[in-house]
Design a protein around this motif. Sequence first.
Motif, PDB file in Angstrom:
ATOM      1  N   PRO C  41     -16.056 -15.599  -7.487  1.00  0.00           N
ATOM      2  CA  PRO C  41     -16.076 -14.422  -8.367  1.00  0.00           C
ATOM      3  C   PRO C  41     -16.722 -13.199  -7.753  1.00  0.00           C
ATOM      4  O   PRO C  41     -17.214 -12.342  -8.459  1.00  0.00           O
ATOM      5  CB  PRO C  41     -16.854 -14.928  -9.593  1.00  0.00           C
ATOM      6  CG  PRO C  41     -17.733 -15.991  -9.066  1.00  0.00           C
ATOM      7  CD  PRO C  41     -17.048 -16.591  -7.868  1.00  0.00           C
ATOM      8  N   PHE C  42     -16.754 -13.120  -6.428  1.00  0.00           N
ATOM      9  CA  PHE C  42     -17.300 -11.949  -5.737  1.00  0.00           C
ATOM     10  C   PHE C  42     -16.253 -11.365  -4.811  1.00  0.00           C
ATOM     11  O   PHE C  42     -15.286 -12.039  -4.464  1.00  0.00           O
ATOM     12  CB  PHE C  42     -18.515 -12.347  -4.891  1.00  0.00           C
ATOM     13  CG  PHE C  42     -19.667 -12.857  -5.685  1.00  0.00           C
ATOM     14  CD1 PHE C  42     -20.463 -11.997  -6.424  1.00  0.00           C
ATOM     15  CD2 PHE C  42     -19.954 -14.206  -5.710  1.00  0.00           C
ATOM     16  CE1 PHE C  42     -21.520 -12.479  -7.160  1.00  0.00           C
ATOM     17  CE2 PHE C  42     -21.016 -14.698  -6.449  1.00  0.00           C
ATOM     18  CZ  PHE C  42     -21.802 -13.825  -7.181  1.00  0.00           C
ATOM     19  N   ALA C  43     -16.487 -10.142  -4.376  1.00  0.00           N
ATOM     20  CA  ALA C  43     -15.611  -9.523  -3.402  1.00  0.00           C
ATOM     21  C   ALA C  43     -15.746 -10.295  -2.089  1.00  0.00           C
ATOM     22  O   ALA C  43     -16.792 -10.877  -1.809  1.00  0.00           O
ATOM     23  CB  ALA C  43     -15.989  -8.067  -3.203  1.00  0.00           C
ATOM     24  N   PRO C  44     -14.677 -10.315  -1.302  1.00  0.00           N
ATOM     25  CA  PRO C  44     -14.743 -11.051  -0.046  1.00  0.00           C
ATOM     26  C   PRO C  44     -15.735 -10.426   0.932  1.00  0.00           C
ATOM     27  O   PRO C  44     -16.000  -9.233   0.875  1.00  0.00           O
ATOM     28  CB  PRO C  44     -13.319 -10.942   0.500  1.00  0.00           C
ATOM     29  CG  PRO C  44     -12.706  -9.795  -0.209  1.00  0.00           C
ATOM     30  CD  PRO C  44     -13.371  -9.717  -1.533  1.00  0.00           C
ATOM     31  N   GLY C  45     -16.295 -11.252   1.807  1.00  0.00           N
ATOM     32  CA  GLY C  45     -17.101 -10.744   2.909  1.00  0.00           C
ATOM     33  C   GLY C  45     -18.589 -10.890   2.743  1.00  0.00           C
ATOM     34  O   GLY C  45     -19.318 -10.870   3.707  1.00  0.00           O
ATOM     35  N   GLY C  46     -19.068 -11.011   1.507  1.00  0.00           N
ATOM     36  CA  GLY C  46     -20.499 -11.177   1.317  1.00  0.00           C
ATOM     37  C   GLY C  46     -20.940 -12.566   1.746  1.00  0.00           C
ATOM     38  O   GLY C  46     -20.113 -13.436   2.026  1.00  0.00           O
ATOM     39  N   THR C  47     -22.256 -12.768   1.796  1.00  0.00           N
ATOM     40  CA  THR C  47     -22.769 -14.056   2.249  1.00  0.00           C
ATOM     41  C   THR C  47     -22.241 -15.198   1.387  1.00  0.00           C
ATOM     42  O   THR C  47     -21.873 -16.251   1.901  1.00  0.00           O
ATOM     43  CB  THR C  47     -24.304 -14.088   2.179  1.00  0.00           C
ATOM     44  OG1 THR C  47     -24.775 -12.755   2.299  1.00  0.00           O
ATOM     45  CG2 THR C  47     -24.867 -14.934   3.274  1.00  0.00           C
ATOM     46  N   THR C  48     -22.211 -14.991   0.079  1.00  0.00           N
ATOM     47  CA  THR C  48     -21.772 -16.057  -0.807  1.00  0.00           C
ATOM     48  C   THR C  48     -20.302 -16.404  -0.562  1.00  0.00           C
ATOM     49  O   THR C  48     -19.933 -17.573  -0.560  1.00  0.00           O
ATOM     50  CB  THR C  48     -21.949 -15.644  -2.275  1.00  0.00           C
ATOM     51  OG1 THR C  48     -21.793 -14.244  -2.367  1.00  0.00           O
ATOM     52  CG2 THR C  48     -23.303 -16.043  -2.778  1.00  0.00           C
ATOM     53  N   ASP C  49     -19.495 -15.386  -0.338  1.00  0.00           N
ATOM     54  CA  ASP C  49     -18.087 -15.618  -0.057  1.00  0.00           C
ATOM     55  C   ASP C  49     -17.941 -16.415   1.234  1.00  0.00           C
ATOM     56  O   ASP C  49     -17.172 -17.367   1.318  1.00  0.00           O
ATOM     57  CB  ASP C  49     -17.363 -14.273   0.062  1.00  0.00           C
ATOM     58  CG  ASP C  49     -15.897 -14.435   0.402  1.00  0.00           C
ATOM     59  OD1 ASP C  49     -15.204 -15.122  -0.355  1.00  0.00           O
ATOM     60  OD2 ASP C  49     -15.457 -13.878   1.416  1.00  0.00           O
ATOM     61  N   THR C  66      -5.196 -28.620   0.633  1.00  0.00           N
ATOM     62  CA  THR C  66      -5.855 -27.411   1.083  1.00  0.00           C
ATOM     63  C   THR C  66      -6.675 -26.853  -0.066  1.00  0.00           C
ATOM     64  O   THR C  66      -6.264 -26.924  -1.218  1.00  0.00           O
ATOM     65  CB  THR C  66      -4.845 -26.328   1.525  1.00  0.00           C
ATOM     66  OG1 THR C  66      -3.797 -26.302   0.578  1.00  0.00           O
ATOM     67  CG2 THR C  66      -4.285 -26.628   2.882  1.00  0.00           C
ATOM     68  N   VAL C  67      -7.848 -26.336   0.264  1.00  0.00           N
ATOM     69  CA  VAL C  67      -8.648 -25.657  -0.741  1.00  0.00           C
ATOM     70  C   VAL C  67      -8.558 -24.173  -0.431  1.00  0.00           C
ATOM     71  O   VAL C  67      -8.994 -23.721   0.624  1.00  0.00           O
ATOM     72  CB  VAL C  67     -10.108 -26.132  -0.730  1.00  0.00           C
ATOM     73  CG1 VAL C  67     -10.923 -25.349  -1.741  1.00  0.00           C
ATOM     74  CG2 VAL C  67     -10.179 -27.616  -1.035  1.00  0.00           C
ATOM     75  N   ILE C  68      -7.928 -23.461  -1.358  1.00  0.00           N
ATOM     76  CA  ILE C  68      -7.659 -22.043  -1.145  1.00  0.00           C
ATOM     77  C   ILE C  68      -8.738 -21.221  -1.829  1.00  0.00           C
ATOM     78  O   ILE C  68      -8.968 -21.373  -3.025  1.00  0.00           O
ATOM     79  CB  ILE C  68      -6.289 -21.665  -1.728  1.00  0.00           C
ATOM     80  CG1 ILE C  68      -5.179 -22.435  -1.016  1.00  0.00           C
ATOM     81  CG2 ILE C  68      -6.060 -20.179  -1.647  1.00  0.00           C
ATOM     82  CD1 ILE C  68      -3.876 -22.432  -1.770  1.00  0.00           C
ATOM     83  N   VAL C  69      -9.385 -20.349  -1.071  1.00  0.00           N
ATOM     84  CA  VAL C  69     -10.378 -19.474  -1.674  1.00  0.00           C
ATOM     85  C   VAL C  69      -9.671 -18.264  -2.250  1.00  0.00           C
ATOM     86  O   VAL C  69      -8.835 -17.647  -1.601  1.00  0.00           O
ATOM     87  CB  VAL C  69     -11.427 -19.022  -0.644  1.00  0.00           C
ATOM     88  CG1 VAL C  69     -12.292 -17.914  -1.207  1.00  0.00           C
ATOM     89  CG2 VAL C  69     -12.289 -20.202  -0.239  1.00  0.00           C
ATOM     90  N   GLU C  70      -9.968 -17.968  -3.501  1.00  0.00           N
ATOM     91  CA  GLU C  70      -9.337 -16.834  -4.163  1.00  0.00           C
ATOM     92  C   GLU C  70     -10.445 -15.950  -4.719  1.00  0.00           C
ATOM     93  O   GLU C  70     -11.243 -16.401  -5.531  1.00  0.00           O
ATOM     94  CB  GLU C  70      -8.435 -17.364  -5.274  1.00  0.00           C
ATOM     95  CG  GLU C  70      -7.647 -16.315  -5.976  1.00  0.00           C
ATOM     96  CD  GLU C  70      -6.665 -16.930  -6.973  1.00  0.00           C
ATOM     97  OE1 GLU C  70      -5.916 -17.851  -6.582  1.00  0.00           O
ATOM     98  OE2 GLU C  70      -6.670 -16.490  -8.127  1.00  0.00           O
ATOM     99  N   ASN C  71     -10.494 -14.713  -4.274  1.00  0.00           N
ATOM    100  CA  ASN C  71     -11.546 -13.816  -4.758  1.00  0.00           C
ATOM    101  C   ASN C  71     -11.100 -13.130  -6.033  1.00  0.00           C
ATOM    102  O   ASN C  71     -10.069 -12.467  -6.067  1.00  0.00           O
ATOM    103  CB  ASN C  71     -11.876 -12.754  -3.713  1.00  0.00           C
ATOM    104  CG  ASN C  71     -12.411 -13.368  -2.437  1.00  0.00           C
ATOM    105  OD1 ASN C  71     -11.661 -13.682  -1.531  1.00  0.00           O
ATOM    106  ND2 ASN C  71     -13.699 -13.568  -2.395  1.00  0.00           N
ATOM    107  N   ARG C  72     -11.849 -13.331  -7.099  1.00  0.00           N
ATOM    108  CA  ARG C  72     -11.616 -12.591  -8.343  1.00  0.00           C
ATOM    109  C   ARG C  72     -12.940 -11.981  -8.744  1.00  0.00           C
ATOM    110  O   ARG C  72     -13.701 -12.564  -9.519  1.00  0.00           O
ATOM    111  CB  ARG C  72     -11.107 -13.520  -9.445  1.00  0.00           C
ATOM    112  CG  ARG C  72      -9.639 -13.868  -9.321  1.00  0.00           C
ATOM    113  CD  ARG C  72      -9.216 -14.781 -10.431  1.00  0.00           C
ATOM    114  NE  ARG C  72      -7.841 -15.227 -10.231  1.00  0.00           N
ATOM    115  CZ  ARG C  72      -6.797 -14.744 -10.923  1.00  0.00           C
ATOM    116  NH1 ARG C  72      -6.979 -13.844 -11.844  1.00  0.00           N
ATOM    117  NH2 ARG C  72      -5.589 -15.180 -10.680  1.00  0.00           N
ATOM    118  N   ALA C  73     -13.194 -10.808  -8.190  1.00  0.00           N
ATOM    119  CA  ALA C  73     -14.508 -10.209  -8.348  1.00  0.00           C
ATOM    120  C   ALA C  73     -14.586  -9.390  -9.627  1.00  0.00           C
ATOM    121  O   ALA C  73     -13.573  -9.082 -10.233  1.00  0.00           O
ATOM    122  CB  ALA C  73     -14.810  -9.321  -7.149  1.00  0.00           C
ATOM    123  N   GLY C  74     -15.799  -9.067 -10.027  1.00  0.00           N
ATOM    124  CA  GLY C  74     -15.967  -8.082 -11.084  1.00  0.00           C
ATOM    125  C   GLY C  74     -16.882  -8.505 -12.192  1.00  0.00           C
ATOM    126  O   GLY C  74     -17.052  -9.696 -12.460  1.00  0.00           O
TER     127      GLY C  74
END
Lengths: 151, 498, 327
Positions: C41-49, C66-74
């Motif tokens: 639930p964060f924008a890509p690129g941060g430490t948590t991501d 496959t485990v797909i990471v999907e960013n849904r930030a906000g």
Amino acid sequence: MRFRPDAQDIFAGVMFIAFAALMLYLNFESHPIGTARRMGSGYMPMLAFGLLAALGLAILIGGLFTGPEPIGRFAWRDMALILGATTVFGLSVERLGFVVSISLCILIASLAEKTWKPLRVLGLTLFLLALCWAVFIWYLDIRIRLFPWSH
Amino acid sequence: MLENLIYGFGVAATFQNLSACFIGALLGTAIGVLPGIGPLATISLLLPLTFGMPSTTAIIMLAGIYYGAQYGGSTTSILMNLPGEVSSVITTLDGYQMAKNGQAGPALAVAAIGSFIAGCVATLVVAIAGPLLTAVALSFGPADYFSLMLLGLIVASVLSEGNVVKSIAMMIAGVGIGLVGTDVQTGQQRFTFDIPELSDGIGFAPMAMGMFGIAEVIRNLEMPEVREALKTRISRLWLTGEEWRRVAAPIARGTTLGTLVGILPGGGAALSSMGAYTLERRVSRNKHLFGKGAIEGVAAPESANNAAAQTSFIPLLTLGIPANAVMALMIGALIIQGIQPGPRMIEAQPDLFWGLIASMWLGNLMLVVINLPLIGMWVRLLKVPYDLMYPAILVFCAIGVYSLNNNNFDVFVTVVFAFLGYLFSKIGCPPAPMLIGFVLGPMMEEHLRRAMLLSRGDPMVFLERPISATLLVLAVIAVAAMAIPSLRKGKEEALHQA
Amino acid sequence: MTRRIALPRRWVLAAIGTTVAAPAPVRAQAWPSGPIRLVVPFAPGGTTDVMARLVADRLGPRLGTTVIVENRAGAGATIGSTFVAQAAPDGHTLVMSNIASHGIAPSLYRNLRYDALKDFAHVAMVTRNPSVMVANPDFEAKSFAEVVRVAKARPDGLDYGVSGAGSSNHLLGLRVAKAAGIRLTPVFYRGAGPAMTDTIAGVVPLMFDGLPSATGHIREGRVRGIATSGAERAAAVPDIPTFKELGLDIVSYQWFGISAPAGTPAEIVQRLNREIRAVLADTAVMQRFDQLGGTTLEMTPDQYTAFIAEEIAVWAPVVEASGARVD
């Protein structure tokens, strides 16, 4: 100055005033204004929309004398089809998937053309499906469901 | 210095790094051309791929995507009135007009050449003066940023032709729309109507795609003559000698301005291309052509935004601080590699630092080589019958916007702004100032309130700080310069009518 | 897993294919029957991501998918969490639950569309890291005792930069101020990056930040570490004391784990928990997390659920006192 109404300016002025008034109302309802020294979250909206209302008024008054500049005809049909196509895409993409929603979008949009040629639209749809698949799914790998039944 | 650069070229010129640079540049161009999908989305998608790469290769590729996208972004702005980011909004002003006049070729060519020259110069500046310029970036406090944004907004209000009051109103309305979302200083939700998607504000891309791209589709549909004009009046692909003479100075000025403004974290890209455009409009001998397809109006902002793209690496390389969201991703990429970005990186990872600098040069060269031959293809794209073209534009916009956050809310925002964009064109309200106000307004508010909080409510802080005071004086001059001619003109008109 | 651009995509798939083929056990149930989405639930690129991607990368092969990471930030990580709370509980949609969305948001947002406990089957803890209070290196106070002294000497107290209203670091600052009996005024920024810039430049004297993003700046002397918020000193910055050592009753971590929608079958939750813990036990992963400034932490689903309940209880009064509640 003679009274020569300019429909464009009058419409624009009224639009700005109405928008500003609505936002000002919402702003006073829910955001503390504060003071210039300690601004609340409503201070900047108050300034911005207050100024917008004033500018709208200026445009409106100016518009009474600078005309005539009629508002062109609205292409209602074209607009409804283009906006409708995009909306349908937005509504259907998550449930029906990429293929169906793109096809629907193209189909609706293509009706805006004066002469509707079924084969041409079909060809275009197939071509764009292939292109979008190649660009967005295969190349960029965006996360989107392909078919209504896919995972 | 020189040996460092030679060393850097040694690093960048390995087969692996050259190909990474090439792939990055190519990919960047491609995504820059696609509406909606910007460098941010692409880099985030590609990030996991870099896990397995050597760090230098990874960062060279990501950087290539970033500045490649700056090149590609101008293409759709010029051909289809589709700006992908703020800096491209400026390019649409004269670029799209040039395309309408049958000059898409020269417009694309000058964008590529201007970007190349600017990229080369700015990269040199990064190499030589990077650490020094960091001090400049750090010396900008909140008060200074406020004054800068204020100046930017004032400058933005004269961007478009036509009724200045309407332009200003559009800009202020943009500021107001920009205020939607969470208030940074209190965390309060403003004008979000309990819609969670609005709590981070309205997205720039959906707004721009709607107001420019899709609204333009509707306009073209109702006016078949314009479409025909776009199709038939395609002339040359290259610049004439006369045009070369016209763009030389704008490219130089744009490069200088972009290099300097790009250093500032936050807002650098928007301000640089806007500033360069306005500057040209002031000093150009062809003032009357601006907004109607002036080649200077493409050359200057394109040079400025590419220069700014290069120098925005400075805060990252020297402080480990991102100048924008893309840079934040780059930092993420470096951290994954176990590298802490910052001044020590230059000594600890000379391969990476000098290799990156050298690759920026090579990348810019590659971009010109990739892009110039493509101009012919792009221009031919305009010959595609419009009934085949517009569904494609629509679909690409829709998917691009959807994929930003994997959220269809953004698609609906696009629809709303498409309607507004069409409406605005009917009542003579220019959309560009609205987008600029939308971007700069919230930043101005943020810095204003931060400055006031830190000074405990003392407004003198804006006048006491030399940078801020200087910028405010410039703002006053800008207002005066704007007001005096229009007052004079108003008087003349009044006299004529009398 | 990565399937991004033309060539590497096939290599990667091939690589996954081989790793899966070797130890593939006979699976009791038909799960997973397709790729698993891990919503970040964060924008890509941060430490948590980055950390989430590290886990996803290794989790996929273990599950044979496959485990797909999907960013849904906000909206303070609540948009992505809402999405997963409402997703089908079939073990194919997971969320990176975290301190913002599951610890603080329940008290912060009045109109939250999920219940952080009832709407999720919490699977496993992944990692946590302390926060750190840093100061501009030229600021007169060089230690926490001096910060307290300076803050008491000034009528307005001191300002601290922080990433956002209602963030864990904002609230931590308030807790520290209250515990030390001083006045600290939060100055909010859009993200930790700009706040750090202003701390380095001296616009604000102090800042509270997550340790992972601050470590580099501390090591290279751009800011001075004053105190960390862990139970003991952080391995990455061993010479910075903890608030606890300094006599404040404050232990606080930023954390994240993995959760599924409520109603996900217990076997799937257990299996996921086992595999995630196996990933975390991998030395290579531990080292990576260590570099990033986080500590991996193994918990059972019940322990993780209890932990989240505890966190909600800890933060509720702090949010209340801060006045940051969002209506």
